[in-house]
Scaffold this motif. Sequence first.
Motif, PDB file in Angstrom:
ATOM      1  N   ARG A  88       0.827  -1.208   0.000  1.00 26.25           N
ATOM      2  CA  ARG A  88       0.000   0.000   0.000  1.00 26.25           C
ATOM      3  C   ARG A  88       0.863   1.260   0.000  1.00 26.25           C
ATOM      4  O   ARG A  88       0.550   2.239  -0.694  1.00 26.25           O
ATOM      5  N   ILE A  89       1.943   1.233   0.751  1.00 23.71           N
ATOM      6  CA  ILE A  89       2.843   2.386   0.737  1.00 23.71           C
ATOM      7  C   ILE A  89       3.504   2.517  -0.631  1.00 23.71           C
ATOM      8  O   ILE A  89       3.664   3.618  -1.171  1.00 23.71           O
ATOM      9  N   ASP A  90       3.893   1.388  -1.234  1.00 26.10           N
ATOM     10  CA  ASP A  90       4.454   1.434  -2.589  1.00 26.10           C
ATOM     11  C   ASP A  90       3.458   2.060  -3.564  1.00 26.10           C
ATOM     12  O   ASP A  90       3.828   2.872  -4.424  1.00 26.10           O
ATOM     13  N   ARG A  91       2.189   1.676  -3.446  1.00 25.23           N
ATOM     14  CA  ARG A  91       1.158   2.233  -4.318  1.00 25.23           C
ATOM     15  C   ARG A  91       0.996   3.731  -4.058  1.00 25.23           C
ATOM     16  O   ARG A  91       0.885   4.535  -5.005  1.00 25.23           O
ATOM     17  N   ALA A  92       1.030   4.122  -2.799  1.00 26.63           N
ATOM     18  CA  ALA A  92       0.924   5.545  -2.467  1.00 26.63           C
ATOM     19  C   ALA A  92       2.096   6.322  -3.049  1.00 26.63           C
ATOM     20  O   ALA A  92       1.927   7.445  -3.553  1.00 26.63           O
ATOM     21  N   ARG A  93       3.284   5.740  -3.010  1.00 30.14           N
ATOM     22  CA  ARG A  93       4.451   6.410  -3.586  1.00 30.14           C
ATOM     23  C   ARG A  93       4.257   6.623  -5.086  1.00 30.14           C
ATOM     24  O   ARG A  93       4.598   7.687  -5.618  1.00 30.14           O
ATOM     25  N   VAL A 135      -2.932  14.754  -1.604  1.00 26.59           N
ATOM     26  CA  VAL A 135      -2.444  13.844  -0.567  1.00 26.59           C
ATOM     27  C   VAL A 135      -3.595  13.369   0.308  1.00 26.59           C
ATOM     28  O   VAL A 135      -3.602  12.229   0.787  1.00 26.59           O
ATOM     29  N   GLU A 136      -4.601  14.216   0.506  1.00 26.77           N
ATOM     30  CA  GLU A 136      -5.735  13.861   1.350  1.00 26.77           C
ATOM     31  C   GLU A 136      -6.492  12.644   0.823  1.00 26.77           C
ATOM     32  O   GLU A 136      -7.189  11.961   1.573  1.00 26.77           O
ATOM     33  N   ASN A 137      -6.388  12.370  -0.496  1.00 29.06           N
ATOM     34  CA  ASN A 137      -7.112  11.247  -1.084  1.00 29.06           C
ATOM     35  C   ASN A 137      -6.285   9.969  -1.173  1.00 29.06           C
ATOM     36  O   ASN A 137      -6.816   8.908  -1.503  1.00 29.06           O
ATOM     37  N   ILE A 138      -5.000  10.072  -0.915  1.00 29.01           N
ATOM     38  CA  ILE A 138      -4.112   8.927  -1.121  1.00 29.01           C
ATOM     39  C   ILE A 138      -4.515   7.741  -0.244  1.00 29.01           C
ATOM     40  O   ILE A 138      -4.492   6.591  -0.678  1.00 29.01           O
ATOM     41  N   GLY A 139      -4.879   8.007   1.004  1.00 30.43           N
ATOM     42  CA  GLY A 139      -5.260   6.923   1.903  1.00 30.43           C
ATOM     43  C   GLY A 139      -6.457   6.144   1.406  1.00 30.43           C
ATOM     44  O   GLY A 139      -6.497   4.904   1.482  1.00 30.43           O
ATOM     45  N   SER A 167       7.425  16.137  -3.189  1.00 26.14           N
ATOM     46  CA  SER A 167       8.301  17.232  -3.591  1.00 26.14           C
ATOM     47  C   SER A 167       9.625  16.710  -4.135  1.00 26.14           C
ATOM     48  O   SER A 167      10.199  17.284  -5.066  1.00 26.14           O
ATOM     49  N   LEU A 168      10.105  15.610  -3.557  1.00 24.86           N
ATOM     50  CA  LEU A 168      11.380  15.042  -3.987  1.00 24.86           C
ATOM     51  C   LEU A 168      11.270  14.282  -5.298  1.00 24.86           C
ATOM     52  O   LEU A 168      12.164  14.352  -6.153  1.00 24.86           O
ATOM     53  N   PHE A 169      10.183  13.543  -5.491  1.00 23.42           N
ATOM     54  CA  PHE A 169      10.132  12.573  -6.576  1.00 23.42           C
ATOM     55  C   PHE A 169       9.006  12.796  -7.572  1.00 23.42           C
ATOM     56  O   PHE A 169       8.757  11.940  -8.416  1.00 23.42           O
ATOM     57  N   GLY A 191       5.940  -0.643 -10.428  1.00 25.02           N
ATOM     58  CA  GLY A 191       7.024   0.086  -9.789  1.00 25.02           C
ATOM     59  C   GLY A 191       7.779   1.067 -10.636  1.00 25.02           C
ATOM     60  O   GLY A 191       8.570   0.710 -11.477  1.00 25.02           O
ATOM     61  N   ILE A 192       7.570   2.342 -10.442  1.00 21.54           N
ATOM     62  CA  ILE A 192       8.433   3.366 -11.011  1.00 21.54           C
ATOM     63  C   ILE A 192       9.648   3.466 -10.091  1.00 21.54           C
ATOM     64  O   ILE A 192       9.507   3.642  -8.908  1.00 21.54           O
TER      65      ILE A 192
END
Length: 338
Positions: free
Chosen positions: A262-267, A277-281, A309-311, A331-332
């Motif tokens: 899930r974190i990978d998908r969020a990334r 960002v509010e919709n990512i969860g 901001s970084l990626f 995966g990007i």
Amino acid sequence: MAAPRPHRVAVLVLPTVIPLELGTVTEVFGRDPHYDVTVCAQRRSSPVSGSGFTINTSAGLDALDRAETVVVPGYEDVNETVSMIVIDALQAAHARGARLVSICTGAFALAAAGILDERPATTHWRWADDLQRRYPRVNVVPNRLFVDDGDVLTSAGVTTGIDLCLHIIRRDHGAAAANSRARALVAPPVRQGGQAQYVERLRPAASGDQLAALRDWMLENTALPLDLDTLARRAHMSRRTLTRRFREETGVPPMAWLADARIDRARELLEITTEPVENIGRLTGLGAPASVRAAFHRRLGISPQDYRSLFRHHTPPAVSAASENCVELGGIEPPSIG
């Protein structure tokens, strides 16, 4: 009153040294008046494979006898046995109190010398599992930019080598000295060692394929409220059997693998979409914004907004997760740190 003597730094060049990492160390310390840098090697002249040039060092291994800090930049062939002459020199430097520092795969040389035994250490994320397997007495911390364990410091590689060198300057001479070097290098003055390396993906790779279809289904449905009972029914197994076989194939239980997926998908969504960002969860199953932030801080050491901001990939503004159901899960790979 005479100026204090510069701190003596020996940079040890091993065969197949990574030129950029060698250059990083010599650039950061070599242009700082607080340090006196000597580049040394077992053989004074050695070609660098694939680079088209040869490194001629100004000193042999006897430079380690005088050094107060010894830095080992990364090298390409970590499967090549480090010579006993080099190991003896590293052990002798450590025994007399020299500070030992490694960049990237330089940690393999310190581990071969036994210097990392029973200590926390890191290396480039691609090599962390190999380091742990080959040197089980090392407490490998696989997802950190650098680790400061007092007289032994290790880093992930390349840009994290800059972070670690600036950290050493800050530790030795204060923030002003470190900030001055950072400005000259056009580098961030501080990136804490506890910040995570930005690996290609957090979820572990699988060593078997019996549950591959289930894992693919999990990746396609991260937004759903999945639990262990749902996964067990999907796999036509009991909860206990599923957990055991999932561990056998991935090294972790199903729900831990799902949390990282899930974190990978969020990334991915943060990198390639304009979704707030509010919709990512909601889109990934991570839950409320506070839960997303907690997950990112726990696993990556950074907030979702800072990660974006970084990626952020500068794709056309029209692309969003809400309107594009075809955003790939494959995966990007973000710019590798190290």
